[in-house]
Scaffold this motif. Structure first.
Motif, PDB file in Angstrom:
ATOM      1  N   ARG A  74      62.473 116.803 -38.767  1.00  0.00           N
ATOM      2  CA  ARG A  74      62.468 116.952 -40.212  1.00  0.00           C
ATOM      3  C   ARG A  74      61.180 117.659 -40.647  1.00  0.00           C
ATOM      4  NH1 ARG A  74      65.448 114.337 -44.215  1.00  0.00           N
ATOM      5  NH2 ARG A  74      64.514 114.470 -46.279  1.00  0.00           N
ATOM      6  N   GLY A  75      61.308 118.742 -41.363  1.00  0.00           N
ATOM      7  CA  GLY A  75      60.142 119.444 -41.877  1.00  0.00           C
ATOM      8  C   GLY A  75      59.606 120.537 -40.987  1.00  0.00           C
ATOM      9  N   ASP A  78      59.975 123.988 -42.595  1.00  0.00           N
ATOM     10  CA  ASP A  78      59.011 124.227 -43.671  1.00  0.00           C
ATOM     11  C   ASP A  78      57.621 124.506 -43.115  1.00  0.00           C
ATOM     12  OD1 ASP A  78      60.966 123.877 -45.544  1.00  0.00           O
ATOM     13  OD2 ASP A  78      60.395 121.833 -46.073  1.00  0.00           O
ATOM     14  N   LEU A  79      57.214 123.739 -42.110  1.00  0.00           N
ATOM     15  CA  LEU A  79      55.891 123.938 -41.527  1.00  0.00           C
ATOM     16  C   LEU A  79      55.783 125.308 -40.861  1.00  0.00           C
ATOM     17  CD1 LEU A  79      55.234 120.395 -40.034  1.00  0.00           C
ATOM     18  CD2 LEU A  79      53.903 121.498 -41.847  1.00  0.00           C
ATOM     19  N   TYR A  85      54.569 120.642 -45.924  1.00  0.00           N
ATOM     20  CA  TYR A  85      55.728 119.744 -45.867  1.00  0.00           C
ATOM     21  C   TYR A  85      55.362 118.416 -46.504  1.00  0.00           C
ATOM     22  CZ  TYR A  85      59.335 116.577 -44.269  1.00  0.00           C
ATOM     23  OH  TYR A  85      60.333 115.658 -44.245  1.00  0.00           O
ATOM     24  N   TRP A  86      56.343 117.797 -47.193  1.00  0.00           N
ATOM     25  CA  TRP A  86      56.131 116.443 -47.684  1.00  0.00           C
ATOM     26  C   TRP A  86      57.468 115.703 -47.712  1.00  0.00           C
ATOM     27  CZ3 TRP A  86      58.143 113.958 -52.039  1.00  0.00           C
ATOM     28  CH2 TRP A  86      58.834 114.762 -52.937  1.00  0.00           C
ATOM     29  N   ASP A  87      57.381 114.391 -47.612  1.00  0.00           N
ATOM     30  CA  ASP A  87      58.538 113.539 -47.829  1.00  0.00           C
ATOM     31  C   ASP A  87      58.046 112.144 -48.177  1.00  0.00           C
ATOM     32  OD1 ASP A  87      58.200 111.797 -45.530  1.00  0.00           O
ATOM     33  OD2 ASP A  87      59.082 113.356 -44.273  1.00  0.00           O
ATOM     34  N   ARG A 104      52.371 114.023 -46.294  1.00  0.00           N
ATOM     35  CA  ARG A 104      52.215 115.479 -46.391  1.00  0.00           C
ATOM     36  C   ARG A 104      51.619 115.980 -45.081  1.00  0.00           C
ATOM     37  NH1 ARG A 104      52.894 117.149 -51.694  1.00  0.00           N
ATOM     38  NH2 ARG A 104      52.752 115.470 -53.239  1.00  0.00           N
ATOM     39  N   HIS A 194      63.936 114.892 -49.982  1.00  0.00           N
ATOM     40  CA  HIS A 194      62.645 114.425 -49.485  1.00  0.00           C
ATOM     41  C   HIS A 194      62.602 112.920 -49.272  1.00  0.00           C
ATOM     42  CE1 HIS A 194      60.445 118.219 -49.709  1.00  0.00           C
ATOM     43  NE2 HIS A 194      61.158 118.479 -50.775  1.00  0.00           N
TER      44      HIS A 194
END
Length: 205
Positions: A74-75, A78-79, A85-87, A104, A194
């Protein structure tokens, strides 16, 4: 860090270690999902001494091994693309207590984001107390957070409208709210993309 070290930081203008150790948010440096170091707030948040967390696999802070495995990818997209990235996810303290936190991330190796990275963790317990939910309740909660109606949720989950309404009613009782807007507010307005909920819904400890 003692008073002498703090004084030296201000005298020399070298604030890196001071800011890292005493930042009012949890900070942790990882290598291949192993904790290489963390600051004081991170250790306190999870109920450990800093030394006890160094070189530990991050899995010890998750409610289950399954969740540690499932969240791995997950993420990563984005990275790789933006290095941001955040969730918001459920984690576990040393006592076994579960709590929501905001995570984050920033990678030092964007092509392989989890190789070396730094993460911040903020404890959301005061604004979002942990509530154990069943799998269906989590699914309904996440879809409500995306703005879907009960009829739309029923189609997505292949359930009857009445069954979705039953789950929605249980969620409102658990969170002590009177309507769907209250449920969404209980999640802090967080959208489903998220939200990384706890895997089995059962409290630990």
């Amino acid at each position: 860090m003692n008073e002498e070290a703090i004084e030296r930081s201000y005298r020399d203008g070298d604030f890196g270690e001071l800011a890292y150790l005493h930042a009012p948010v949890g900070l942790v440096v990882t290598e291949n999902r192993v904790i290489r170091d963390c600051n004081l707030m991170f250790a306190r948040m999870f109920g450990y001494d800093r030394g006890a967390l160094r070189d530990q696999l991050f899995a010890i802070l998750y409610p289950s091994q399954e969740e540690f495995v499932n969240i791995r990818n997950r993420g990563i997209k984005d990275l790789r693309e933006t290095n941001a990235y955040w969730d918001e996810r459920v984690m576990m303290r040393s006592s076994g207590a579960l709590f929501w936190c905001r995570v984050r991330g920033h990678s030092f190796t964007p092509d392989e984001p989890l190789t070396r990275a730094v993460w911040s963790f903020a404890d959301l317990s005061e604004t979002r107390p942990y509530q154990p939910l069943t799998r269906r309740e989590r699914e309904v909660m996440s879809l409500l957070g995306e703005g879907k109606t009960s009829k739309e949720i029923a189609r997505v989950l292949d359930l009857s409208f009445r069954t979705v309404e039953v789950h929605r009613g249980r969620l409102m009782r658990k969170f002590g709210v009177k309507n769907t807007a209250g449920l969404v507010q209980a999640l802090g307005g967080l959208g489903g993309a998220h939200m990384v909920p706890h895997g089995d819904g059962a409290p630990r400890g």
